[in-house]
Design a protein around this motif. Structure first.
Motif, PDB file in Angstrom:
ATOM      1  N   SER A 180      -3.174 -10.393  16.019  1.00  0.00           N
ATOM      2  CA  SER A 180      -4.442  -9.495  15.736  1.00  0.00           C
ATOM      3  C   SER A 180      -4.387  -8.195  15.545  1.00  0.00           C
ATOM      4  CB  SER A 180      -4.969  -9.860  17.577  1.00  0.00           C
ATOM      5  OG  SER A 180      -4.974 -10.970  17.981  1.00  0.00           O
ATOM      6  N   VAL A 181      -4.283  -7.219  15.875  1.00  0.00           N
ATOM      7  CA  VAL A 181      -4.308  -6.327  15.054  1.00  0.00           C
ATOM      8  C   VAL A 181      -4.003  -5.752  13.451  1.00  0.00           C
ATOM      9  CG1 VAL A 181      -3.040  -4.006  15.040  1.00  0.00           C
ATOM     10  CG2 VAL A 181      -3.949  -4.874  16.849  1.00  0.00           C
ATOM     11  N   ARG A 182      -2.787  -6.462  12.857  1.00  0.00           N
ATOM     12  CA  ARG A 182      -3.010  -6.745  11.363  1.00  0.00           C
ATOM     13  C   ARG A 182      -4.167  -7.472  10.974  1.00  0.00           C
ATOM     14  NH1 ARG A 182       0.058  -6.960   6.922  1.00  0.00           N
ATOM     15  NH2 ARG A 182       1.839  -5.686   8.233  1.00  0.00           N
ATOM     16  N   ASN A 183      -4.558  -8.113  11.672  1.00  0.00           N
ATOM     17  CA  ASN A 183      -5.985  -9.178  11.509  1.00  0.00           C
ATOM     18  C   ASN A 183      -7.031  -8.154  10.921  1.00  0.00           C
ATOM     19  OD1 ASN A 183      -7.506 -11.775  10.465  1.00  0.00           O
ATOM     20  ND2 ASN A 183      -7.979 -11.311  12.266  1.00  0.00           N
ATOM     21  N   ILE A 184      -7.273  -7.182  11.751  1.00  0.00           N
ATOM     22  CA  ILE A 184      -8.671  -6.777  11.815  1.00  0.00           C
ATOM     23  C   ILE A 184      -8.238  -5.392  10.086  1.00  0.00           C
ATOM     24  CG2 ILE A 184      -9.628  -4.446  13.079  1.00  0.00           C
ATOM     25  CD1 ILE A 184      -8.814  -6.463  15.761  1.00  0.00           C
ATOM     26  N   ILE A 229     -13.294 -13.778  15.712  1.00  0.00           N
ATOM     27  CA  ILE A 229     -12.572 -13.817  16.770  1.00  0.00           C
ATOM     28  C   ILE A 229     -13.980 -14.842  17.482  1.00  0.00           C
ATOM     29  CG2 ILE A 229     -13.360 -12.390  18.164  1.00  0.00           C
ATOM     30  CD1 ILE A 229     -11.723 -10.187  16.551  1.00  0.00           C
ATOM     31  N   GLU A 230     -14.178 -15.337  18.597  1.00  0.00           N
ATOM     32  CA  GLU A 230     -15.079 -15.941  18.769  1.00  0.00           C
ATOM     33  C   GLU A 230     -15.390 -15.023  19.789  1.00  0.00           C
ATOM     34  OE1 GLU A 230     -15.688 -19.220  22.354  1.00  0.00           O
ATOM     35  OE2 GLU A 230     -13.307 -19.071  21.730  1.00  0.00           O
ATOM     36  N   TRP A 233     -21.785  -6.474  12.783  1.00  0.00           N
ATOM     37  CA  TRP A 233     -20.765  -6.855  14.053  1.00  0.00           C
ATOM     38  C   TRP A 233     -20.880  -8.244  13.970  1.00  0.00           C
ATOM     39  CZ3 TRP A 233     -17.092  -4.656  16.598  1.00  0.00           C
ATOM     40  CH2 TRP A 233     -17.241  -3.132  16.481  1.00  0.00           C
ATOM     41  N   PRO A 234     -22.190  -9.011  13.808  1.00  0.00           N
ATOM     42  CA  PRO A 234     -21.845 -10.827  13.180  1.00  0.00           C
ATOM     43  C   PRO A 234     -20.966 -10.955  12.048  1.00  0.00           C
ATOM     44  CG  PRO A 234     -24.287  -9.946  13.780  1.00  0.00           C
ATOM     45  CD  PRO A 234     -23.351  -8.391  13.494  1.00  0.00           C
ATOM     46  N   ARG A 235     -20.803 -10.510  11.127  1.00  0.00           N
ATOM     47  CA  ARG A 235     -20.401 -10.480   9.690  1.00  0.00           C
ATOM     48  C   ARG A 235     -18.759 -10.220  10.655  1.00  0.00           C
ATOM     49  NH1 ARG A 235     -21.982  -9.401   4.230  1.00  0.00           N
ATOM     50  NH2 ARG A 235     -23.032 -10.608   4.539  1.00  0.00           N
ATOM     51  N   PHE A 236     -18.404  -9.503  11.064  1.00  0.00           N
ATOM     52  CA  PHE A 236     -16.717  -8.601  11.519  1.00  0.00           C
ATOM     53  C   PHE A 236     -16.289  -9.872  12.573  1.00  0.00           C
ATOM     54  CE2 PHE A 236     -14.327  -7.089  14.968  1.00  0.00           C
ATOM     55  CZ  PHE A 236     -13.469  -6.785  14.049  1.00  0.00           C
ATOM     56  N   PHE A 237     -17.328 -10.147  13.300  1.00  0.00           N
ATOM     57  CA  PHE A 237     -16.702 -11.446  13.838  1.00  0.00           C
ATOM     58  C   PHE A 237     -16.175 -12.736  13.490  1.00  0.00           C
ATOM     59  CE2 PHE A 237     -18.546  -8.747  17.936  1.00  0.00           C
ATOM     60  CZ  PHE A 237     -17.125  -9.031  18.856  1.00  0.00           C
ATOM     61  N   ILE A 269      -8.473  -5.183  22.638  1.00  0.00           N
ATOM     62  CA  ILE A 269      -8.108  -5.223  21.485  1.00  0.00           C
ATOM     63  C   ILE A 269      -9.444  -4.507  21.259  1.00  0.00           C
ATOM     64  CG2 ILE A 269      -7.610  -5.173  19.392  1.00  0.00           C
ATOM     65  CD1 ILE A 269      -5.577  -6.037  20.369  1.00  0.00           C
ATOM     66  N   TRP A 270     -10.291  -3.374  21.080  1.00  0.00           N
ATOM     67  CA  TRP A 270     -11.132  -2.152  20.788  1.00  0.00           C
ATOM     68  C   TRP A 270     -11.233  -1.995  19.184  1.00  0.00           C
ATOM     69  CZ3 TRP A 270     -14.282  -2.089  25.112  1.00  0.00           C
ATOM     70  CH2 TRP A 270     -13.877  -2.776  26.901  1.00  0.00           C
ATOM     71  N   VAL A 271     -12.734  -1.908  19.012  1.00  0.00           N
ATOM     72  CA  VAL A 271     -12.425  -0.867  17.329  1.00  0.00           C
ATOM     73  C   VAL A 271     -13.731  -0.175  17.258  1.00  0.00           C
ATOM     74  CG1 VAL A 271     -11.597  -3.364  16.526  1.00  0.00           C
ATOM     75  CG2 VAL A 271     -13.922  -3.148  16.623  1.00  0.00           C
ATOM     76  N   GLY A 272     -13.496   0.632  16.229  1.00  0.00           N
ATOM     77  CA  GLY A 272     -14.457   1.661  15.264  1.00  0.00           C
ATOM     78  C   GLY A 272     -14.910   2.556  16.195  1.00  0.00           C
ATOM     79  N   GLY A 273     -13.892   3.138  17.138  1.00  0.00           N
ATOM     80  CA  GLY A 273     -14.280   4.641  17.298  1.00  0.00           C
ATOM     81  C   GLY A 273     -13.488   5.462  16.030  1.00  0.00           C
ATOM     82  N   LYS A 274     -14.068   7.015  16.804  1.00  0.00           N
ATOM     83  CA  LYS A 274     -13.163   8.000  15.726  1.00  0.00           C
ATOM     84  C   LYS A 274     -13.591   9.545  16.469  1.00  0.00           C
ATOM     85  CE  LYS A 274     -15.896   8.967  11.987  1.00  0.00           C
ATOM     86  NZ  LYS A 274     -16.595  10.413  11.946  1.00  0.00           N
TER      87      LYS A 274
END
Lengths: 358, 401
Positions: free
Chosen positions: A296-300, A332-333, A323-327, A260-265
């Motif tokens: 996982s997707v719902r969580n994000i 997510i470990e 990013w640290p706060r996002f994890f 799972i990857w995040v944050g692109g646009k």
């Protein structure tokens, strides 16, 4: 008599498929408004109004369902309709009173209306096990399971901004998921199992060697037959060699899965276009409904819905909070796999003391 | 024989539940009258059970005289599912903007019901109408019926892929050029490049009418053509005040989100320092009645984006900051031809345009395609002092001067 064989005629000219209201107002639209979820009106400088009703689609459609759409288009909008870049169906109406009956009819055949403006739209995706030779997971099945779960965000539940999800069933990324708010990407994790028996018959060995971005493939001879040898430590499971050579199969039920990857646009609004970044390195393939992926997707999504500011895309939100706060928020470990180790990896390291310590 | 009838499809059945439209229902509906779809259900159920795909690499199949447009597909379970032993895909070039009439759609449906599985993708990733699954024998008859009805095949392999575009001026007030006309024109101009692969690898063109980039051109096209404007954003102050009265927090949501902080709002009047506006679209997106792009419109041309295969994913980068796009689009077509000429000669097998630009360097690439380097093409100048100067003076040269 044989008729002349037609070639190179190109696609039909789009002009013959445009409704009169579009022909009359082509290039002269003044503004648009979202009337309600999945319905918008475009108003021309002339004052003419064009209503669009956007309906969901699984993208994989039988001809009978397409005929259903055609019938609805005849019934409500003189036969004019279009598809969107995210595979939704759009009905183009001039009579406002027909909007609700159309939505009711779409509902009857199971196509919820929505996905316009600040919403989660349809998931762009690839063929998966339905039709692809290099799939590390299915595409349509995960999309169905994830969109069942997120359907409320398509049909009107409020979200801060746009959120675009895409799925590609291997690193070839036919779905070009590399710039999505959330990308679901099928991955292989086992080096190709080389079929020495027929490799020299079905593959061009120099092409196979050249295909490897890490130079892990070398020529060799196995039981008198020309073949290739693979240095497994150098394999990053990109699948390039399999793309040029069927004798390098990578699919492996024990090791294939989903990342799972995040944050692109891709939009330029506010911030520049950007790639998606790795959030979850591996989730198992668990057909038929991939509960780990859905969860996982719902969580994000929910973290973003709860904490993002108005208009903020996933990547802009994460950049603001770090990013640290996002994890931490996502639970997510953080693992070694999250750190890039290919070209230009150093540019992704933190090169300042701009850190939050609480 | 196919076991889909005997053992059912318990895994796939789970995907008929829930509010989102189901692809399984689509395949099942077609399976009532098409044996290919019946076998596809069985094969897919097997994949779900084994967590493994059952399609082999494509072979070389196609229609006479074309090198692209058909993706060969064979199952590796030919004995169990004989009706989909061959299950080739046809890519059919969609009309620009994906507009259809109901009759045009029915025509495609009728042709595909006669000649194939009756399953489609509306649409594929590149934009084509995807006709999913038929046998080698049916390819030529399908093609003949398609062309008789004004449709033609799209691209595949190392050719120009089917160009695609956003809805453009047909239904969007932000379109800065005619995306539909240009897309159709380029497709018709380059029919040979579309149908007969002669490039090092694929070449995609996508046209977005404004910087919102609804066809993801900047990420998915070797040539990204993205509409923009050079003059002032047009402001309707009464509508700005109406938006504020309706509850929009203009200071926070508009001024605060402007990437160059070029907007000011004093509660009555909105002022934009257009010289510093980077045309991001945010303020216009947020207030479509109050703000509009300027009238001196054209497009930014960017080059080189692609998915990871082979050398890693790339976004397109600026080659021409602003180009007017009016028929017959000669300036653009000349540029495309120069790029293809250089790439065709110097690109390695399976090297995309973007990868060639990376390998030889943007500076050298620009020289090769006869484009002057300008600062709009870079995020910032080089940080690395190792410069490849191409010439140096000898002692005598200096004396002569």
């Amino acid at each position: 008599m044989a008729t002349e064989r037609l070639t190179d005629i190109g696609p039909p000219n789009y002009e013959k498929f445009l409704p009169p209201v579009i022909k009359d107002n082509y290039g002269k639209w003044d503004y648009h408004e979202i009337i309600k979820p999945g319905v918008m009106v475009h108003v021309g400088e002339s004052g003419d109004k064009l209503y669009t009703v956007r309906a969901s689609s699984p993208r994989l459609l039988g001809v009978d369902r397409i005929r259903d759409f055609a019938d609805l288009a005849d019934k409500y909008c003189d036969g004019f309709l279009r598809f969107t870049s995210r595979n939704n169906v759009e009905f183009l109406l001039t009579d406002e009173s027909k909007i609700d009956p159309l939505i009711k009819d779409l509902d009857k055949i199971g196509h919820p209306v929505g996905g316009i403006g600040n919403a989660i739209s349809n998931i762009v995706h690839t063929q998966g096990w339905v039709h692809c030779h290099s799939a590390a997971t299915d595409a349509s099945g995960i999309v169905k399971a994830v969109m069942d779960d997120l359907c409320g965000y398509f049909t009107g539940q409020e979200v801060p901004g746009k959120l675009r999800i895409a799925l590609a069933c291997c690193l070839n990324m036919c779905g070009a998921v590399h710039c999505s708010d959330i990308a679901i990407l099928g991955i292989h994790r086992r080096p190709p199992k080389i079929v020495h028996d027929n490799l020299n018959k079905v593959c061009e060995i120099p092409n196979v060697i050249a295909s490897c971005p890490t130079a892990a493939i070398r020529p060799t001879t196995v039981e008198g037959k020309s073949s290739v040898d693979l240095e497994e430590d150098l394999c990053m499971f990109c699948g390039n060699c399999f793309t040029v050579c069927p004798s390098m199969p990578m699919a492996d039920p024990l090791n294939d899965g989903v990342s799972i990857w995040v944050g692109g646009k891709v939009s330029n609004a506010r911030s520049e276009p950007r790639f998606s970044k790795l959030a979850i390195p591996f989730l198992p393939n668990t057909p038929p409904r991939w509960p780990e992926v859905v969860e996982s997707v719902r969580n994000i999504v929910e973290i973003w819905v709860k904490h993002a500011r108005k208009y903020e895309r996933m990547g802009e939100f994460i950049e603001r909070i770090g990013w640290p706060r996002f994890f931490k928020m996502a639970g997510i470990e953080f693992q070694k796999e999250h750190i890039d180790d290919f070209k230009h990896a150093g540019l992704t390291y933190k090169r300042s003391t701009h850190l939050r310590h609480q | 024989m196919a076991d889909s009838g005997k053992n059912g499809t318990p895994m796939l059945d789970e995907l008929e539940k829930g509010p989102w439209p189901s692809f399984v229902t689509q395949i099942k509906d077609m399976a009532k009258k098409n044996k290919m779809c019946e076998d596809l259900l069985g094969l897919l159920e097997r994949s779900y059970d084994e967590k493994l795909g059952h399609w082999k690499h494509g072979g070389i199949v196609g229609v006479m005289g074309y090198g692209g447009g058909v993706i060969g597909r064979y199952s590796d379970l030919q004995e169990d599912f004989p009706n989909i032993a061959h299950f080739h895909t046809l890519r059919v070039n969609m009309p620009s903007g994906w507009f259809y009439t109901s009759d045009a759609l029915r025509t495609i449906c009728d042709i595909w019901e006669r000649h194939g599985s009756g399953l489609t993708n509306m649409h594929g990733s590149t934009g084509d109408i995807i006709l999913l699954g038929t046998t080698t024998d049916e390819l030529e008859p399908t093609f003949a019926e398609l062309t008789a009805n004004d449709f033609d095949l799209g691209g595949s392999g190392s050719d120009m892929r089917t160009p695609s575009c956003c809805v453009g001026p047909a239904r969007c007030e932000w379109a800065c050029f005619d995306t539909l006309h240009l897309t159709n024109d380029l497709t018709q101009t380059f029919q040979d490049e579309l149908h007969r692969p002669a490039f090092p690898y694929k070449f995609k063109i996508k046209c977005s009418g404004c910087p919102n980039d609804c066809v993801a051109s900047v990420a998915r096209a070797d040539m990204s053509i993205i509409g923009t404007w050079r003059d002032q954003i047009r402001i309707n102050q009464a509508e700005v005040r109406a938006a504020a009265d309706a509850g929009l927090d203009i200071q926070r949501d508009i001024c605060g989100n402007c990437p160059t902080k070029c907007i000011e709002w004093d509660g009555k009047k909105l002022e934009i320092d257009d010289e510093n506006c980077v045309k991001c679209m945010h303020c216009i997106n947020a207030m479509p009645k109050a703000l509009k792009p300027g009238v001196d419109r054209g497009a930014t041309i960017l080059l080189g984006s692609k998915a990871p295969i082979v050398e890693g994913a790339l976004l397109s980068s600026v080659i021409v900051p602003f180009m007017k796009l009016e028929p017959p689009y000669e300036e653009l077509k000349d540029l495309i031809e120069r790029i293809w000429d250089f790439w065709g000669e110097h690109g390695k097998n399976r090297e995309r345009t973007g990868e060639l630009m990376q390998r030889i360097g943007l500076g050298n690439f620009l020289e090769a395609i006869e484009v002057e380097p300008i600062p709009e093409m870079i995020a910032h100048p080089r940080e690395n002092p190792y410069v490849f100067y191409e010439e140096y003076f000898e002692e005598e040269d200096e004396e002569e001067e």
